[in-house]
Design a protein around this motif. Sequence first.
Motif, mmCIF file in Angstrom:
data_model
loop_
_atom_site.group_PDB
_atom_site.id
_atom_site.type_symbol
_atom_site.label_atom_id
_atom_site.label_comp_id
_atom_site.label_asym_id
_atom_site.label_seq_id
_atom_site.Cartn_x
_atom_site.Cartn_y
_atom_site.Cartn_z
ATOM 1 N N GLN A 57 34.274 10.222 26.100
ATOM 2 C CA GLN A 57 34.320 8.861 26.627
ATOM 3 C C GLN A 57 33.576 8.894 27.954
ATOM 4 O O GLN A 57 33.782 9.808 28.763
ATOM 5 C CB GLN A 57 35.778 8.439 26.812
ATOM 6 C CG GLN A 57 35.975 6.995 27.183
ATOM 7 C CD GLN A 57 37.465 6.633 27.192
ATOM 8 O OE1 GLN A 57 38.317 7.492 26.970
ATOM 9 N NE2 GLN A 57 37.748 5.389 27.460
ATOM 10 N N PRO A 250 51.169 -9.546 29.687
ATOM 11 C CA PRO A 250 50.916 -8.425 30.614
ATOM 12 C C PRO A 250 52.196 -7.661 30.907
ATOM 13 O O PRO A 250 52.621 -7.541 32.053
ATOM 14 C CB PRO A 250 50.351 -9.130 31.842
ATOM 15 C CG PRO A 250 50.967 -10.474 31.822
ATOM 16 C CD PRO A 250 51.120 -10.842 30.381
ATOM 17 N N GLY A 252 52.951 -4.674 30.908
ATOM 18 C CA GLY A 252 52.859 -3.503 31.777
ATOM 19 C C GLY A 252 52.988 -3.869 33.235
ATOM 20 O O GLY A 252 53.576 -3.129 34.036
ATOM 21 N N LEU A 253 52.473 -5.020 33.601
ATOM 22 C CA LEU A 253 52.520 -5.446 34.997
ATOM 23 C C LEU A 253 53.935 -5.874 35.380
ATOM 24 O O LEU A 253 54.448 -5.503 36.430
ATOM 25 C CB LEU A 253 51.531 -6.601 35.185
ATOM 26 C CG LEU A 253 51.096 -6.924 36.599
ATOM 27 C CD1 LEU A 253 50.606 -5.690 37.343
ATOM 28 C CD2 LEU A 253 50.003 -7.991 36.570
ATOM 29 N N ASP B 557 40.099 3.766 23.706
ATOM 30 C CA ASP B 557 40.702 3.690 25.040
ATOM 31 C C ASP B 557 39.773 2.828 25.887
ATOM 32 O O ASP B 557 38.573 3.107 25.986
ATOM 33 C CB ASP B 557 40.817 5.096 25.634
ATOM 34 C CG ASP B 557 41.186 5.053 27.114
ATOM 35 O OD1 ASP B 557 41.893 4.114 27.530
ATOM 36 O OD2 ASP B 557 40.759 5.978 27.840
ATOM 37 N N GLN B 558 40.318 1.802 26.466
ATOM 38 C CA GLN B 558 39.455 0.919 27.269
ATOM 39 C C GLN B 558 40.291 0.273 28.378
ATOM 40 O O GLN B 558 41.469 -0.041 28.177
ATOM 41 C CB GLN B 558 38.835 -0.161 26.382
ATOM 42 C CG GLN B 558 37.852 -1.057 27.126
ATOM 43 C CD GLN B 558 37.074 -1.941 26.168
ATOM 44 O OE1 GLN B 558 36.419 -1.437 25.255
ATOM 45 N NE2 GLN B 558 37.154 -3.244 26.364
ATOM 46 N N GLY B 563 48.153 -5.062 33.332
ATOM 47 C CA GLY B 563 49.389 -5.326 32.603
ATOM 48 C C GLY B 563 49.240 -5.311 31.105
ATOM 49 O O GLY B 563 50.220 -5.191 30.375
ATOM 50 N N THR B 564 48.049 -5.461 30.622
ATOM 51 C CA THR B 564 47.824 -5.425 29.175
ATOM 52 C C THR B 564 47.648 -3.974 28.742
ATOM 53 O O THR B 564 46.690 -3.321 29.137
ATOM 54 C CB THR B 564 46.586 -6.249 28.783
ATOM 55 O OG1 THR B 564 46.789 -7.601 29.208
ATOM 56 C CG2 THR B 564 46.370 -6.208 27.288
ATOM 57 N N LEU B 565 48.585 -3.505 27.930
ATOM 58 C CA LEU B 565 48.552 -2.095 27.536
ATOM 59 C C LEU B 565 47.714 -1.872 26.284
ATOM 60 O O LEU B 565 47.181 -0.787 26.075
ATOM 61 C CB LEU B 565 49.985 -1.602 27.291
ATOM 62 C CG LEU B 565 50.947 -1.803 28.473
ATOM 63 C CD1 LEU B 565 52.344 -1.315 28.103
ATOM 64 C CD2 LEU B 565 50.436 -1.093 29.716
ATOM 65 N N GLY B 566 47.650 -2.892 25.466
ATOM 66 C CA GLY B 566 46.869 -2.772 24.244
ATOM 67 C C GLY B 566 46.363 -4.133 23.818
ATOM 68 O O GLY B 566 46.899 -5.174 24.233
ATOM 69 N N LEU B 567 45.336 -4.129 23.026
ATOM 70 C CA LEU B 567 44.723 -5.397 22.643
ATOM 71 C C LEU B 567 43.950 -5.194 21.343
ATOM 72 O O LEU B 567 43.346 -4.134 21.134
ATOM 73 C CB LEU B 567 43.757 -5.862 23.740
ATOM 74 C CG LEU B 567 43.190 -7.277 23.636
ATOM 75 C CD1 LEU B 567 44.306 -8.304 23.807
ATOM 76 C CD2 LEU B 567 42.136 -7.486 24.721
ATOM 77 N N THR B 568 43.996 -6.190 20.508
ATOM 78 C CA THR B 568 43.245 -6.141 19.256
ATOM 79 C C THR B 568 42.273 -7.307 19.223
ATOM 80 O O THR B 568 42.628 -8.421 19.614
ATOM 81 C CB THR B 568 44.205 -6.237 18.058
ATOM 82 O OG1 THR B 568 45.163 -5.190 18.164
ATOM 83 C CG2 THR B 568 43.471 -6.085 16.744
ATOM 84 N N ASP B 584 44.896 0.928 26.660
ATOM 85 C CA ASP B 584 44.509 1.356 28.003
ATOM 86 C C ASP B 584 45.360 2.566 28.386
ATOM 87 O O ASP B 584 46.503 2.424 28.835
ATOM 88 C CB ASP B 584 44.721 0.204 28.995
ATOM 89 C CG ASP B 584 44.092 0.507 30.351
ATOM 90 O OD1 ASP B 584 43.938 1.704 30.689
ATOM 91 O OD2 ASP B 584 43.767 -0.460 31.065
ATOM 92 N N LEU B 585 44.782 3.735 28.192
ATOM 93 C CA LEU B 585 45.547 4.958 28.429
ATOM 94 C C LEU B 585 45.893 5.136 29.901
ATOM 95 O O LEU B 585 46.931 5.727 30.238
ATOM 96 C CB LEU B 585 44.751 6.169 27.925
ATOM 97 C CG LEU B 585 44.561 6.238 26.406
ATOM 98 C CD1 LEU B 585 43.710 7.454 26.032
ATOM 99 C CD2 LEU B 585 45.904 6.305 25.694
ATOM 100 N N HIS B 603 51.783 -0.796 17.641
ATOM 101 C CA HIS B 603 51.802 -2.256 17.780
ATOM 102 C C HIS B 603 50.396 -2.834 17.552
ATOM 103 O O HIS B 603 50.211 -3.788 16.785
ATOM 104 C CB HIS B 603 52.305 -2.602 19.187
ATOM 105 C CG HIS B 603 52.342 -4.058 19.491
ATOM 106 N ND1 HIS B 603 53.500 -4.804 19.456
ATOM 107 C CD2 HIS B 603 51.352 -4.930 19.847
ATOM 108 C CE1 HIS B 603 53.241 -6.057 19.780
ATOM 109 N NE2 HIS B 603 51.928 -6.163 20.029
ATOM 110 N N GLU B 604 49.425 -2.232 18.193
ATOM 111 C CA GLU B 604 48.061 -2.760 18.066
ATOM 112 C C GLU B 604 47.494 -2.506 16.677
ATOM 113 O O GLU B 604 46.797 -3.347 16.109
ATOM 114 C CB GLU B 604 47.161 -2.157 19.145
ATOM 115 C CG GLU B 604 47.614 -2.442 20.572
ATOM 116 C CD GLU B 604 47.803 -3.933 20.857
ATOM 117 O OE1 GLU B 604 47.111 -4.758 20.238
ATOM 118 O OE2 GLU B 604 48.682 -4.260 21.689
#
Lengths: 262, 713
Positions: A57, A250, A252-253, B557-558, B563-568, B584-585, B603-604
């Motif tokens: 990466q 969000p 996580g936040l 991984d991006q 606050g957003t841990l994962g996204l599709t 987001d690792l 989840h994603e």
Amino acid sequence: MSAALRRSLAGVILLAVAVAVAVAGFWWWRHRTVSPAAGTSLSATQPAQSPLAVRLQISIGAPGDDAVATVRVFNAMARQPESIRAAAPVAADFAAAIFTLETEGAAGAAAAPLPSRVLRLPQPATMSLDAAATATTVLTVAAAALPLVGARVRARVDLGGNTLVSNWVEVVAAGAGVADQLAGRARAQLIREALDDVAQTAEALITAAPRDSRGYFYRGLVLERRGDRAGAIAAYRATLDRLSPGDEPPIGLYERIKRLSR
Amino acid sequence: MTLVRTIRAAAPLAIAVLTIGASASRPNAQTASPPPAENRWTGTASGEARRTGIGAYILPAVGTEPGGPANQSGDVVTSWTARIQLKEGQALSVKDATGNVVGRLVPLVDDGSTITLGISGRMSETNPYGDVAHWDYTGKDVAPEARIVSMGGGAFSGGWVYYSLTGSDPLKDILPNGSYSLLGQPVVFNGFSVRVTRISKGHPDQPHINTMRTGGNGSWVAGYALWTWSRLTPAERASKGFGDEGTSITADGVREALTATAVAMRRITAADPRTFVVASGAMAGSYRFVNDVSTLTATWNITRRVQIDGAITATDPAWRPKMLARTTLTASIPEAVGGTGKFRFTLFDVSREPGTTLNSGRGTGLDLRFADDQPVPMTAATETADGWTIETTSLAASASVSVTALDYGAWGRLKAEVNVDGEWYDCLAPDGKSSVTLPVDADENHIWDTWERNAGLTGHPATEDAEEEPVGGSKGDGFSNYEEYRGFTVHGTWVSTDPRTKDLFIFDEAGMGTGLANQTGLLLYLIEQDEMNSQRVVNFNRGTASAGAQKAIHLKDQGLDPGTLGLTKPRVGTPNQVREVLVDLLQLADETADQALESTIAHEIGHALSIDHHGDWTERSCRLGPKGLYAPWGGVLSGDRGCVMSYSGANYYTSWDGKCYTYTWPQSFGTAFCTTKTGTGLNAGAQHIENGHALPVSGDATYGNCIAQMRLK
């Protein structure tokens, strides 16, 4: 010009040359590719068809920044369905491993080595790779050596004579705007665990784009890591205030704020 | 199965009788070629020799006639009709310079032919004194009788036939396939009567009559007939320089003999040294020879009857195509039939699946080929439009051939033929068919029967994609039965997937693993980047019986929004619709809750399988206060608390009573995919107020039953 002056000038020049040589030597030492001594025995025990896989990466910061390459090695066959799973852990000594980045050659041409420097080895460096473990190594690539946008780069990891090759990664451009560039820089610095740099970039981002949530977020991350809970909460709340709704909450936040508030 | 066939031969040619001075060829036990069992030629031949006037009758039928030939006149006709029965004798293998057998020279030996000879006509003569004599010939005789013989010892002399076994036969210019020669030389001694009437000029009313016995013949030769070799035993041939202990001869030796014979034959009266060739299974022909005193005609029609039992073994039922996997089959002439032949194997209808598996390799070459190293000497294989052919280089009673697969889904048919004396005969499989499938595939749907049987799919279409496990919103996983059988390359390893369980392919670009996604019950295969194409299609090498393009999930991984841990992307869809699944690792590294990473990944991935959240959410607070995550009744927190698709953390919630509460419980992550909408934990139980909070928190899920939502296509 007096003789004394000439002697003094010559001395300065000689000193400058000596310093330059020393700096160049240090630079070389710091930037050399980490490799084992000749004849070093590595402990990777995987068979010819290695169950290990490598992923690369590359994080691009702002233009002119060094890039950060993350190389992850894991036991791919241990994570497969039972019908083809090879569950046995694979021992690997990353301290003795050779990490090489290379750019894709033109059609038919060999890949060209890309100068890089190992910044952080997996901890511990000798580990048993089972289904759960992933060994992460961080390297840096000098901005000047970074290939052009669109070029493809991959990592080669020599583990005890067993060479593993990663996926190809396309070099992408830095963000288009200042905010994106600084956010990219902060993320790359965070990967490098350079907190001071992250803090500096976060403040620059807040200054450049005060309505952008990311500057406050990175400020919060730094403060949280430094133990400033109140400062971190404030930074995260500032982040929330500037955050646009997304597809996922969000969570996580919010959880960070809750965690720090307890 | 016994095949009784008349030979169908080809082309043009010649006749030959060989006086062989053949050079010895390389010893080769396989060239010993006893004749196939009782191969015979039967038919008829007829002809006549009409002789007129001077020298009309070449035999001294009446002793010494007075006068001289200058005064003779009249016609005498010797006619013959034969019922011919020939038997093929000890053949000679003809070899080219490399020792490869290119043809067979088969002698034809009389085996009870019969012939009827007749004579009729009058010959008259007037001498210089005016005396007249008439010779009236009559008679008929039938062989076999002691008085009727031929050079062959029976009623018919014999012949030979040449079978060319390869297109590269060096003798093809002078000795095409099916060339033959027939030689009839029956002779009757004193079997006929001749009435001699002598009339003196001075006493015309006092004729002198007597009767004599005479003989006759019915000679005819079609082609080049020299037989010094044909009746020899192999040992006798060997002593004369024939190769392989008297069973073979070189092509050069044959050519030399033919060349020498041709000159001689042209000098022989009653011979027609043209090229005669077996056609439509028969030696059929005629010729007419005319000169000043004779007219000779001959007509013949002789048909070959052969009994050949060709056979080929069945395909090994345990063999399935894999890269470079080989199998061997054997074709043979059964012992009961005997004899030897040249075997030709043909691979046809061979598949041309792209690559070697559904997601590796390139090119659309033939998926089966003949192995480079064969059990018996073979010619180089020749590629055809849909396969290959290969031939043995020696004569044998049986021959094995090895076939190699170049694709895990390779399919084709193999047939074997045996050439016995110029004619190709099918070798039949045990089921009576003229070819076998590779692999064993009774319904010919290109899937190995054993795989189908083990999967319980016997009789199902190759295109079917109907997995029901794990249950979900639709059957199937995007891959047909044939594709599951042919298989995929997963981290460099070939795998034939399970057609009873849905398969999902994932390219994990960050090596983060699939977390708890295995809780879906799907079989999750982690592939490499080059094991899908740039559009994420896994079965990019699809061809036969495909269910269409099916894509892998691209897990990355991006860096995501704070606050957003994962996204599709897009938020919910099938693997073919979701472009990428992002985690987001860096943010997740700070999460302290158990299985935060594993649950987030699952989840994603769930979203990429068309699974939605349990309900809605907003960030609009239901009460005055700072902005926060708000969960309505039946919303994102509802349903099974242990489900990875639910959320368990919020700032506020609205419960069954419609009032707004602060959510005070700690965040946790689910560890499974729910199978009902029913609430559990904080979402379960009777509605009540406890410590100032309304419970249950969110109740049953609006959506929920995540497994039932799951769709792979």
